[in-house]
Design an enzyme around this catalytic site. Structure first.
Site, PDB file in Angstrom:
ATOM      1  N   GLY A   4      38.167  52.261  41.578  1.00 16.70           N
ATOM      2  CA  GLY A   4      37.055  52.291  40.622  1.00 16.70           C
ATOM      3  C   GLY A   4      37.417  52.541  39.170  1.00 16.70           C
ATOM      4  O   GLY A   4      36.571  53.002  38.404  1.00 16.70           O
ATOM      5  N   HIS A  49      39.087  39.568  37.653  1.00 20.90           N
ATOM      6  CA  HIS A  49      40.233  39.161  38.478  1.00 20.90           C
ATOM      7  C   HIS A  49      41.526  39.404  37.691  1.00 20.90           C
ATOM      8  O   HIS A  49      41.594  39.051  36.512  1.00 20.90           O
ATOM      9  CB  HIS A  49      40.100  37.685  38.848  1.00 20.90           C
ATOM     10  CG  HIS A  49      41.194  37.210  39.740  1.00 20.90           C
ATOM     11  ND1 HIS A  49      41.210  37.474  41.100  1.00 20.90           N
ATOM     12  CD2 HIS A  49      42.340  36.537  39.474  1.00 20.90           C
ATOM     13  CE1 HIS A  49      42.311  36.973  41.623  1.00 20.90           C
ATOM     14  NE2 HIS A  49      43.017  36.393  40.662  1.00 20.90           N
TER      15      HIS A  49
HETATM   16  C1  GRF Z   1      41.502  45.308  39.707  1.00 20.42           C
HETATM   17  O1  GRF Z   1      42.799  44.889  39.423  1.00 20.42           O
HETATM   18  C2  GRF Z   1      40.552  44.139  39.809  1.00 20.42           C
HETATM   19  O2  GRF Z   1      40.853  43.110  38.923  1.00 20.42           O
HETATM   20  C3  GRF Z   1      40.799  43.671  41.220  1.00 20.42           C
HETATM   21  O3  GRF Z   1      40.939  44.857  41.967  1.00 20.42           O
HETATM   22  C4  GRF Z   1      41.408  45.907  41.118  1.00 20.42           C
HETATM   23  C5  GRF Z   1      40.402  47.011  41.194  1.00 20.42           C
HETATM   24  O4  GRF Z   1      40.813  48.159  40.509  1.00 20.42           O
HETATM   25  N1  GRF Z   1      39.745  42.780  41.661  1.00 20.42           N
HETATM   26  P1  GRF Z   1      39.810  49.364  40.285  1.00 20.42           P
HETATM   27  O5  GRF Z   1      39.211  49.694  41.649  1.00 20.42           O
HETATM   28  O6  GRF Z   1      38.749  48.923  39.319  1.00 20.42           O
HETATM   29  O7  GRF Z   1      40.635  50.480  39.748  1.00 20.42           O
END
Ligand code: GRF
Length: 201
Positions: free
Chosen positions: A13, A110
């Site tokens: 998160g 992404h």
């Molecule tokens: C991020 O790198 C996002 O782009 C990908 O999953 C990861 C999530 O990270 N879809 P977080 O949970 O927001 O720290």
């Protein structure tokens, strides 16, 4: 008018936190009405609690089929009456029903410069391909895998000594800028989708 945002996340998160921090700075005309998660163990739940954001758990593990899960997720999302649904580290492919319901009102972050390296392990894919530049993309969600209209992208240089962790860490810094920025543009009614193209006024 303030927009209603719902964030959907499955894990740590940090992107959710970046969005909340931006909302707290008052730079986005919006409120976060809920965090929805599919994972009862996700750290993002703690983050939401400490920010006093309502948490809605639609626990994937408790459903007997993917269809029933998707149905419950759609119901939960609709209940919050969002103007915008933000996928911030949601680790599943969003079902067609949900995508259709929130067409043009759901975005995803992404960790690669799409259309390169869609799907899982985007940073690993970038390293295996030995690209010199990668980054992150915020896009509207459609039926394709990470293929919806692109809202904005930010670049990151790949270093010779990078491994998956160091690269992911540097991309994350850019994600935390890109996602709140895309949300701000949406909430200021500055984005228009024309086919594949997203125009920014
Ligand atoms: C991020 O790198 C996002 O782009 C990908 O999953 C990861 C999530 O990270 N879809 P977080 O949970 O927001 O720290």
């Amino acid at each position: 008018m303030e927009k209603r945002i719902v964030v959907v996340a499955s894990g740590r998160g940090s992107n959710f936190q970046a969005v909340i921090n931006a909302l707290k700075r008052g730079t986005i005309p919006a409120i976060c009405v809920a965090l929805i998660t599919d994972n009862s163990k996700a750290y993002v739940i703690e983050r939401a609690k400490s920010e006093c954001i309502p948490v809605i758990l639609v626990d994937y593990a408790t459903f007997s089929s993917r269809e029933l899960y998707e149905q419950a997720l759609l119901t939960a999302l609709k209940k919050t009456q969002p103007d915008l649904v933000v996928l911030a580290g949601y680790m599943r492919i969003m079902g067609r029903g949900v995508v259709k319901e929130f067409s043009g009102r759901m975005m995803n972050i992404h960790p690669a410069l799409l259309p390169s390296f869609a799907g899982l392990h985007a940073q690993r894919q970038a390293l295996l391909h030995a690209v010199k530049v990668t980054g992150c993309t915020v896009h509207f969600v459609d039926d394709s895998l990470d293929g919806g209209p692109i809202i904005l992208q930010r670049c990151v240089r790949v270093m010779d000594e990078d491994d998956e962790d160091t690269l992911a860490e540097r991309i994350l810094i850019q994600e935390h800028i890109a996602l709140p920025e895309a949300i701000r543009l949406f909430c200021e009614d500055r984005l228009t989708i024309e086919g594949r193209k997203v125009r920014t006024r």
